[in-house]
Design a protein around this motif. Sequence first.
Motif, PDB file in Angstrom:
ATOM      1  N   GLN A   1      72.383 105.650  31.049  1.00  0.00           N
ATOM      2  CA  GLN A   1      72.910 104.684  32.013  1.00  0.00           C
ATOM      3  C   GLN A   1      74.175 104.027  31.463  1.00  0.00           C
ATOM      4  OE1 GLN A   1      71.557 103.873  35.276  1.00  0.00           O
ATOM      5  NE2 GLN A   1      70.668 105.869  34.756  1.00  0.00           N
ATOM      6  N   ASP A   2      75.076 103.607  32.384  1.00  0.00           N
ATOM      7  CA  ASP A   2      76.354 103.028  31.982  1.00  0.00           C
ATOM      8  C   ASP A   2      76.181 101.732  31.186  1.00  0.00           C
ATOM      9  OD1 ASP A   2      77.400 105.069  33.543  1.00  0.00           O
ATOM     10  OD2 ASP A   2      77.437 103.800  35.331  1.00  0.00           O
ATOM     11  N   GLU A   3      75.348 100.848  31.676  1.00  0.00           N
ATOM     12  CA  GLU A   3      75.180  99.540  31.059  1.00  0.00           C
ATOM     13  C   GLU A   3      74.102  99.599  29.977  1.00  0.00           C
ATOM     14  OE1 GLU A   3      77.093  97.081  31.658  1.00  0.00           O
ATOM     15  OE2 GLU A   3      78.174  98.023  33.323  1.00  0.00           O
ATOM     16  N   GLU A   4      74.342  98.924  28.856  1.00  0.00           N
ATOM     17  CA  GLU A   4      73.388  98.921  27.752  1.00  0.00           C
ATOM     18  C   GLU A   4      72.021  98.365  28.185  1.00  0.00           C
ATOM     19  OE1 GLU A   4      74.718  97.635  23.801  1.00  0.00           O
ATOM     20  OE2 GLU A   4      76.663  97.294  24.721  1.00  0.00           O
ATOM     21  N   VAL A   5      72.069  97.281  28.973  1.00  0.00           N
ATOM     22  CA  VAL A   5      70.808  96.618  29.342  1.00  0.00           C
ATOM     23  C   VAL A   5      69.924  97.505  30.188  1.00  0.00           C
ATOM     24  CG1 VAL A   5      71.785  94.311  29.161  1.00  0.00           C
ATOM     25  CG2 VAL A   5      71.979  95.554  31.311  1.00  0.00           C
ATOM     26  N   ALA A   6      70.508  98.495  30.872  1.00  0.00           N
ATOM     27  CA  ALA A   6      69.715  99.379  31.731  1.00  0.00           C
ATOM     28  C   ALA A   6      69.006 100.460  30.931  1.00  0.00           C
ATOM     29  CB  ALA A   6      70.613 100.019  32.789  1.00  0.00           C
ATOM     30  N   ARG A   7      69.455 100.712  29.704  1.00  0.00           N
ATOM     31  CA  ARG A   7      68.828 101.756  28.897  1.00  0.00           C
ATOM     32  C   ARG A   7      67.581 101.212  28.202  1.00  0.00           C
ATOM     33  NH1 ARG A   7      74.318 102.572  25.698  1.00  0.00           N
ATOM     34  NH2 ARG A   7      75.706 102.767  27.501  1.00  0.00           N
ATOM     35  N   PRO A   8      66.530 102.016  28.073  1.00  0.00           N
ATOM     36  CA  PRO A   8      65.334 101.558  27.355  1.00  0.00           C
ATOM     37  C   PRO A   8      65.575 101.556  25.852  1.00  0.00           C
ATOM     38  CG  PRO A   8      65.080 103.848  28.003  1.00  0.00           C
ATOM     39  CD  PRO A   8      66.382 103.389  28.612  1.00  0.00           C
ATOM     40  N   THR A   9      64.727 100.828  25.124  1.00  0.00           N
ATOM     41  CA  THR A   9      64.753 100.927  23.668  1.00  0.00           C
ATOM     42  C   THR A   9      64.120 102.246  23.252  1.00  0.00           C
ATOM     43  OG1 THR A   9      62.594  99.867  23.426  1.00  0.00           O
ATOM     44  CG2 THR A   9      64.549  98.422  23.485  1.00  0.00           C
ATOM     45  N   MET A  10      64.337 102.657  22.007  1.00  0.00           N
ATOM     46  CA  MET A  10      63.750 103.920  21.556  1.00  0.00           C
ATOM     47  C   MET A  10      62.235 103.816  21.471  1.00  0.00           C
ATOM     48  SD  MET A  10      66.045 106.182  21.473  1.00  0.00           S
ATOM     49  CE  MET A  10      64.905 107.416  20.879  1.00  0.00           C
ATOM     50  N   GLY A  11      61.731 102.616  21.182  1.00  0.00           N
ATOM     51  CA  GLY A  11      60.277 102.446  21.191  1.00  0.00           C
ATOM     52  C   GLY A  11      59.703 102.678  22.575  1.00  0.00           C
ATOM     53  N   MET A  12      60.403 102.178  23.604  1.00  0.00           N
ATOM     54  CA  MET A  12      59.963 102.396  24.972  1.00  0.00           C
ATOM     55  C   MET A  12      60.112 103.861  25.363  1.00  0.00           C
ATOM     56  SD  MET A  12      58.629 101.220  27.690  1.00  0.00           S
ATOM     57  CE  MET A  12      58.656  99.459  27.289  1.00  0.00           C
ATOM     58  N   VAL A  13      61.155 104.533  24.854  1.00  0.00           N
ATOM     59  CA  VAL A  13      61.344 105.960  25.133  1.00  0.00           C
ATOM     60  C   VAL A  13      60.141 106.755  24.644  1.00  0.00           C
ATOM     61  CG1 VAL A  13      62.686 107.995  24.470  1.00  0.00           C
ATOM     62  CG2 VAL A  13      63.855 105.919  25.185  1.00  0.00           C
ATOM     63  N   VAL A  14      59.637 106.434  23.439  1.00  0.00           N
ATOM     64  CA  VAL A  14      58.463 107.136  22.898  1.00  0.00           C
ATOM     65  C   VAL A  14      57.265 106.953  23.827  1.00  0.00           C
ATOM     66  CG1 VAL A  14      56.845 107.226  20.974  1.00  0.00           C
ATOM     67  CG2 VAL A  14      59.287 106.960  20.528  1.00  0.00           C
ATOM     68  N   LYS A  15      57.053 105.720  24.297  1.00  0.00           N
ATOM     69  CA  LYS A  15      55.916 105.457  25.183  1.00  0.00           C
ATOM     70  C   LYS A  15      56.065 106.193  26.511  1.00  0.00           C
ATOM     71  CE  LYS A  15      54.973 100.907  23.203  1.00  0.00           C
ATOM     72  NZ  LYS A  15      54.918  99.432  23.439  1.00  0.00           N
ATOM     73  N   MET A  16      57.303 106.263  27.034  1.00  0.00           N
ATOM     74  CA  MET A  16      57.540 106.999  28.277  1.00  0.00           C
ATOM     75  C   MET A  16      57.227 108.480  28.105  1.00  0.00           C
ATOM     76  SD  MET A  16      61.149 105.381  29.641  1.00  0.00           S
ATOM     77  CE  MET A  16      61.253 103.776  30.419  1.00  0.00           C
ATOM     78  N   LEU A  17      57.702 109.067  27.008  1.00  0.00           N
ATOM     79  CA  LEU A  17      57.480 110.499  26.786  1.00  0.00           C
ATOM     80  C   LEU A  17      56.003 110.812  26.561  1.00  0.00           C
ATOM     81  CD1 LEU A  17      60.520 111.361  24.473  1.00  0.00           C
ATOM     82  CD2 LEU A  17      60.232 111.955  26.879  1.00  0.00           C
ATOM     83  N   GLU A  18      55.289 109.897  25.914  1.00  0.00           N
ATOM     84  CA  GLU A  18      53.860 110.114  25.646  1.00  0.00           C
ATOM     85  C   GLU A  18      53.003 109.841  26.867  1.00  0.00           C
ATOM     86  OE1 GLU A  18      53.215 107.552  22.319  1.00  0.00           O
ATOM     87  OE2 GLU A  18      53.707 109.112  20.848  1.00  0.00           O
ATOM     88  N   GLY A  19      53.600 109.338  27.949  1.00  0.00           N
ATOM     89  CA  GLY A  19      52.849 109.077  29.171  1.00  0.00           C
ATOM     90  C   GLY A  19      52.128 107.758  29.180  1.00  0.00           C
ATOM     91  N   LEU A  20      52.431 106.882  28.227  1.00  0.00           N
ATOM     92  CA  LEU A  20      51.763 105.583  28.167  1.00  0.00           C
ATOM     93  C   LEU A  20      52.378 104.579  29.133  1.00  0.00           C
ATOM     94  CD1 LEU A  20      51.366 105.265  24.286  1.00  0.00           C
ATOM     95  CD2 LEU A  20      49.702 106.122  25.956  1.00  0.00           C
ATOM     96  N   VAL A  21      53.644 104.854  29.569  1.00  0.00           N
ATOM     97  CA  VAL A  21      54.341 103.986  30.510  1.00  0.00           C
ATOM     98  C   VAL A  21      54.866 104.846  31.651  1.00  0.00           C
ATOM     99  CG1 VAL A  21      56.328 102.463  30.836  1.00  0.00           C
ATOM    100  CG2 VAL A  21      54.998 102.345  28.711  1.00  0.00           C
TER     101      VAL A  21
END
Length: 826
Positions: A759-779
Amino acid sequence: MTSSSYATPQISLKFIIPILVLTSLQLLTSIQSKSCLNPSSSSKVIISGNSTILSENRTFVLGFFNTNDDSKWYLGIWYASIPTPTYVWVANRETPLSSRESSALEIDGGKLTVKDKRDSGCDVVWESVGLKSEGEGDVKLLEDGDLVVVDAHGAAVWRSFDFPADTFLPGMNLTVGQTLTCWKSDNDPAPGRYSLRLRPPDYGEVELLFDGNRTYWTSGNWTGNIFSGVPEMTVPYIYRFYFTNPFTETATFGFTETQLKPLTRFNVDSSGQVRQYTWSPQTEFWNMFWSEPENPCRVYGLCGNLGFCNAKSMVNPCKCFDGFRPSDGSGWDAGDFSGGCVTNSDNNYNCRNDKFESIGDVTFDQEKVESSSTSRSDCERKCLSNCSCIGFSHNPKTNSCKNYFGEILNLGNSSSDLGIIQDSLNIRVSKRVSGKKIEPKTVILIIIISCILAISSIIVIIFLILRKNTINRKKLEQEESVFPVTNLKVFTYKELHAATNGFSEKLGHGGFGAVFSGIVEESTQVAVKRLERPGGGEKEFRAEVCTIGNIQHVNLVRLRGFCSEESHRLLVYDYMPNGPLSGYLKTGGRNLDWDARFRIAIGTARGIAYLHEECRNCIIHCDIKPENILLDQDLSAKVSDFGLAKLIGRDFSRVLATMRGTWGYVAPEWISGVAITTKADVYSYGMTLLELLGGRRNVEGPPDGGNGGESNEKWFFPPWAARKITEGDVAAVVDERLGGEYNMEEVVRVGLVAVWCIQDEEVARPTMGMVVKMLEGLVAVEVPPPPKLLQALVSGESFRGVVSNGQTNTTIARLSNESKDSVSGA
């Protein structure tokens, strides 16, 4: 009577001639005094000596400056808000002032004038052209760097933007008839041989010229938002381009700043390249975002007569062959190679004693050629008999001979495309002949002295070796006591030189240095990275290395040891047998099944998240890309080069320069000059995730059918992939080599996460910790909006470049109204 008639004229001439001379001198003095020493009643001093004028917000300053010669001073404009002297406009480029104390800028007789007021006289060295001012006027330096003369009513009657030097600034217009002309060298503002202008007769593109008449680069036609040959111009978060009335004699080209307003400028460099820079406040350095021609050897006449151009040389592209030297040594050192090379010769030089040196197959430009059909020996003899002949070439198959006269320009290897001749060239060099014979006694004396010096040198070398070994042994003992808590081994440079067999087996080259294969402890294979530009002193380097060495994670490449010896800085890592991820993302490369790809995506995210969120001090990687994701024997992902940005001193300009070919990994805020955060790594990870999903690099050929069957096009993958993913057609993005054998739920999850990350804006991008949870299906992962900046690059269509005859002409679709609205609202 007769004698009197002849005598009278002689007496008259005797007195008349001195009177005429005296009268003439008085007249010249009167003229000079009127124009300089006795200014008109409307004369007004603007600045003199070391006084200056600042723009309103202190961005620019007008004053007198010099480069490296105290006897040459110039009136110019430069940035006042940055520590690096960067001059954007110079008035008296061809006529420098003798000193700053005698320099003055005045409005005199309705003109802006620069005067050199010395004790011995006064000279007007420069005056404005086109200025018509009546009555009193004033001078203002605007915030955009424009020097403006206003009349008594406040109306602008002259501006420096209408008479540019070598720099193009935001708000400046390039119109028909105007040119930007480079400096002669880095230290000489005099007009050089290269210039930029709107190309006649259509005025729909810009061109670079040599000596004002030889075109060697063009930008391609205006497409509606950029020039087709310069895709790097599609950076809407730095500047906005406009081109009014293109393809007409009233064409006007310019650009304006964006809301971010980073300091940016375009410059026609003395090297003949046009370059675009943005200022980075963090590193206090001008980041060069792009330059054209990208290959410096495509600049016409860069190295002058008989100068050889080598594009691979990073420091100096020009060199002289053996037997030759630069004709202007000081200019050559300052970057002005136009003087070329001349042959070395002694005082007793005789061209008949010359010889020829073969320089192999090269390309060059030579207009004076004498051709004939003869043998090689006759061809050589014919050239040798004429001192004006500077070289020859001979084709044994056709027995054709060519003798060359005048200048030989654009000498380069056979891959150069500027030379009009490609042949095996033999150039003329002087053969020094001395008739003096050395006496036998002198020979014996020379031998005796040489032997004494050789024996003394051997003794000194042995002493130095023994002393160095003693110092190294003490240093190693000291190091073991300094770093008792780390598991890192301290290697000597000699050990790593032997372990890598003299750094002979190169595994790859990254942004911070080359990587070599090595064997330590008899059988353990390692990867040795040799840092090219280490920052800080030895103590600081060791402290940073030990910090990195204590970081342990299953998805980070383990650092085994290091070497910090004199100027040598090397890091020793575990060897990864399956190499970098980039090796699996190219045509004809090895394939990975979906399970391996999904594990690599999660493993990489975990490694980056550990650096961002779980280390004692947050570490921003700064260079996430497939080349820095290594795979072990089980195809598990290991992030490498982490912490090197901090270790090297966060030299962002250096990292950006190494990403020149893959600029798509760099987050928008980084290029614009603002401070970066961990979200810059998130953006780079998202770009890498798209490559992993598609099984391809972000810039290469499009999917089947994507280019109408044309196989020679380049294609920017992320905008197309992001659009497909947000439209729900993730399957179109997935690597065809998988043959449909993948988990659709996981594929959709990876695709959505990738688009969130870019995403263009920094605030719209998830943190890497959140990325891990998204990929693992926890979020749960929602459908993200398409990135506006990426879509603006292509307006919903592919970024394509058609390659023909070795040159690239890039065609880019016009922005749709919807995309224009998106950019303006961003």
